[in-house]
Design an enzyme around this catalytic site. Structure first.
Site, PDB file in Angstrom:
ATOM      1  N   LYS A 275      22.657  29.955 -62.872  1.00 21.55           N
ATOM      2  CA  LYS A 275      22.807  28.441 -62.973  1.00 21.55           C
ATOM      3  C   LYS A 275      21.624  27.819 -63.601  1.00 21.55           C
ATOM      4  O   LYS A 275      20.602  28.371 -63.015  1.00 21.55           O
ATOM      5  CB  LYS A 275      23.471  27.697 -61.768  1.00 21.55           C
ATOM      6  CG  LYS A 275      24.805  28.140 -61.307  1.00 21.55           C
ATOM      7  CD  LYS A 275      25.194  27.226 -60.067  1.00 21.55           C
ATOM      8  CE  LYS A 275      26.521  27.850 -59.801  1.00 21.55           C
ATOM      9  NZ  LYS A 275      27.540  27.182 -60.805  1.00 21.55           N
ATOM     10  N   ARG A 349      36.322  33.036 -56.746  1.00 24.85           N
ATOM     11  CA  ARG A 349      37.760  33.628 -56.883  1.00 24.85           C
ATOM     12  C   ARG A 349      37.555  34.860 -56.471  1.00 24.85           C
ATOM     13  O   ARG A 349      38.777  35.472 -56.007  1.00 24.85           O
ATOM     14  CB  ARG A 349      38.226  33.363 -58.399  1.00 24.85           C
ATOM     15  CG  ARG A 349      37.495  34.206 -59.377  1.00 24.85           C
ATOM     16  CD  ARG A 349      37.652  33.728 -60.844  1.00 24.85           C
ATOM     17  NE  ARG A 349      37.037  32.390 -61.063  1.00 24.85           N
ATOM     18  CZ  ARG A 349      37.150  31.518 -62.020  1.00 24.85           C
ATOM     19  NH1 ARG A 349      37.640  32.066 -62.977  1.00 24.85           N
ATOM     20  NH2 ARG A 349      36.515  30.489 -62.229  1.00 24.85           N
TER      21      ARG A 349
END
Ligand code: BES
Ligand code: MN
Ligand code: ZN
Length: 499
Positions: A275, A349
């Protein structure tokens, strides 16, 4: 807990101590007990109110050293048209009251009476809950400047009611729910060097004191189960991952449990798909789903909910290092389905895939609700006001929506469908872990749905609501504790044997 306020109930007949808090409606009318407590000061209120204070719901009037009253301070809280106030709105009024009390104040007496008469026990209990929720501050690491919003409130709040026993009875379960919310906030606020997966698991295991069964899966146990999706995320970190399964058996023996599953990414750097630095520190809160599940289990167990409940959390750290997972890797989940990793930052996920599958197969729950700070896209769609709700079951979705309205922890249903599901088909494996920019929150939910089989399931994307939300009547801390009150309400409304 960094929570130093005490809230209790006293009879109307007890003498008011310290700051006096009373209610009036939008005709500036008081109830009879309030009128007596104020005595001559009632006129002062009318005078002070002449121009600005109109008694609107949640409006406050602050009078220092009121004439004709021993109290050094009088706070008048407006109720608007008191008859129109829902019981749940008293939580917000409690928040408004706590907001008026500054650090260092020692005693506060709240006369729990509306112009129309005494507050119901449930309303008085809600006031107390609102006071505690609003008063919470996270200050564990503040050693010097404890001022402003950082200064601890050390006040003792006494809520004067007509029936002390009834108010105490109504507040007892709610007080446990508030504890659960504050626990969730605390976990979200903790820094990631302190709260890594093993430490998180240790804190969750303290629920054993309440009679919760806590099972911790370590890395060898997860390997044995074949949790390749979760382990792939975790493999780039010095800190080992854990899965914690909590079980509260308050319902009938042998009855299928309800299950709550939380994303517990203790820190999300993005991994190799790293990120940008801006606001990366916020990714300490990427375990907000897991924090909610722990807080919820606390609430349910402490108030001895008559339900069988599973809480399961997947705890990992998503770090880039020489052993980290790569884009292009293909991992095999516990379900046997293979996943091509496109972006290592779509890690939540992957963690949930194995925990959802494990819970569905091992515990055969009536339903599963997962909570996850899953996608930035849900912030784009819904902002910070609503969590995204995705579900394969209309009844469960409607119940969640209703619990959201009741508690103010609102959810907004988003679509699922085969067209979206196609977006995560992979060239090389059964699926890939991202579905492109469009509908990013939806394709993330589609991914999860591939791991729930036929189990009734709902997914709450709480990336917008779990942390960094604007200060509100009920919360001043960065971590919001979102979801604890919502899911406690869901269980109480539909899944508890009637007493
Ligand atoms: N933890 C983030 C989502 C997030 C973003 C939570 C902002 C809270 C605030 C999640 O793991 C993530 O990185 N999601 C990616 C998915 C993408 C790579 C498909 C995102 O939202 O950008
Ligand atoms: Mn991520
Ligand atoms: Zn994440």
């Amino acid at each position: 807990m960094t929570d130093a306020v005490k809230v209790g109930f006293i009879p109307f007949s007890a003498a008011a101590r310290g700051v006096l808090v009373v209610f009036c409606d939008d005709a500036l009318k008081f109830g009879p007990v309030t009128g007596r407590a104020l005595g001559a000061a009632a006129h002062v209120v009318k005078r002070a109110a002449a121009n600005r204070f109109k008694g609107k719901s949640g409006a406050t009037l602050d009078i220092l050293a009121p004439e004709g009253l021993k109290a050094d301070r009088l706070i008048v809280v407006g109720t608007g048209k008191a008859a129109a106030l829902k019981d749940s709105e008293f939580i917000r009024l409690g928040g408004k009251i706590a907001a008026m009390i500054s650090a260092g104040t020692e005693a506060v007496t709240v006369v729990a009476e509306l112009p129309s008469g005494t507050l119901k026990a449930a309303q008085a209990a809600n006031l107390a809950a609102g006071i505690r929720l609003r008063a919470y501050r996270f200050q564990r690491y503040k050693t010097t400047k404890k001022d402003g919003d950082n200064a601890p409130l050390r006040a003792q709040f006494s809520i004067a009611v007509s029936d002390v026993a009834a108010a105490r009875r109504a507040f007892a379960p709610q007080n446990h729910v508030v504890d659960g919310v504050l626990m969730a906030r605390e976990l979200v606020n903790e820094p990631p060097n302190v709260l890594f997966p093993v430490e998180f698991a240790r804190r969750a295991s303290q629920l054993r004191k309440l009679g919760v069964r806590v099972e911790i899966l370590d890395v060898p146990a997860m390997k044995k189960l074949g949790m390749g999706a979760l382990l792939g995320v975790s493999q780039g970190s010095e800190h080992d991952g854990r899965v914690v399964v909590m079980r509260w058996n308050g319902g009938k023996a042998g009855e299928a449990p309800v299950a709550f599953v939380g994303k517990g990414v203790c820190f999300d750097t993005g991994g190799i798909s790293i990120k940008p630095s801006a606001s990366m520190e916020d990714m300490k809160g990427d375990m907000g789903g897991a924090a909610c599940v722990v807080g919820l289990m606390h609430a349910l167990a402490a108030r001895k909910a008559k339900a069988n409940v599973i809480g399961a959390i997947g705890l990992v750290e998503n770090m880039p290092d020489g052993n980290a997972q790569r884009p292009g890797d293909i991992v095999t989940s516990m379900s046997g389905q293979t996943i091509e990793i496109i972006n290592t930052d779509a890690e939540g996920r992957l963690v949930l895939a194995d925990v959802l599958w494990y819970v569905a197969k091992k515990h055969k729950p009536k339903f599963m609700v997962d909570l996850a700070t899953l996608t930035g896209a849900i912030l784009v769609a819904l902002g910070v006001e609503y969590a995204g709700l995705f579900s394969n079951n209309d009844t469960l979705a409607e119940r969640l929506a209703a619990a959201g309205q009741e508690t103010g922890e609102r959810v907004w249903r988003m679509p699922l469908g085969p067209e979206y599901d196609k977006q995560i088909d992979s060239k090389f494996a059964d699926m890939k872990n991202t579905g492109g920019r469009n509908g990013g929150s939806i394709t993330a939910a589609q991914f999860l749905q591939r791991f729930v089989d036929d189990t009734p399931w709902a997914h709450l994307d709480i990336a917008g609501t779990a942390m960094g939300v604007p200060a509100s009547d009920l919360n001043r801390s960065w971590g919001s504790g979102y979801g604890v009150r919502l899911l406690n309400q869901l269980v109480a409304d539909h899944y508890e044997a009637k007493r």
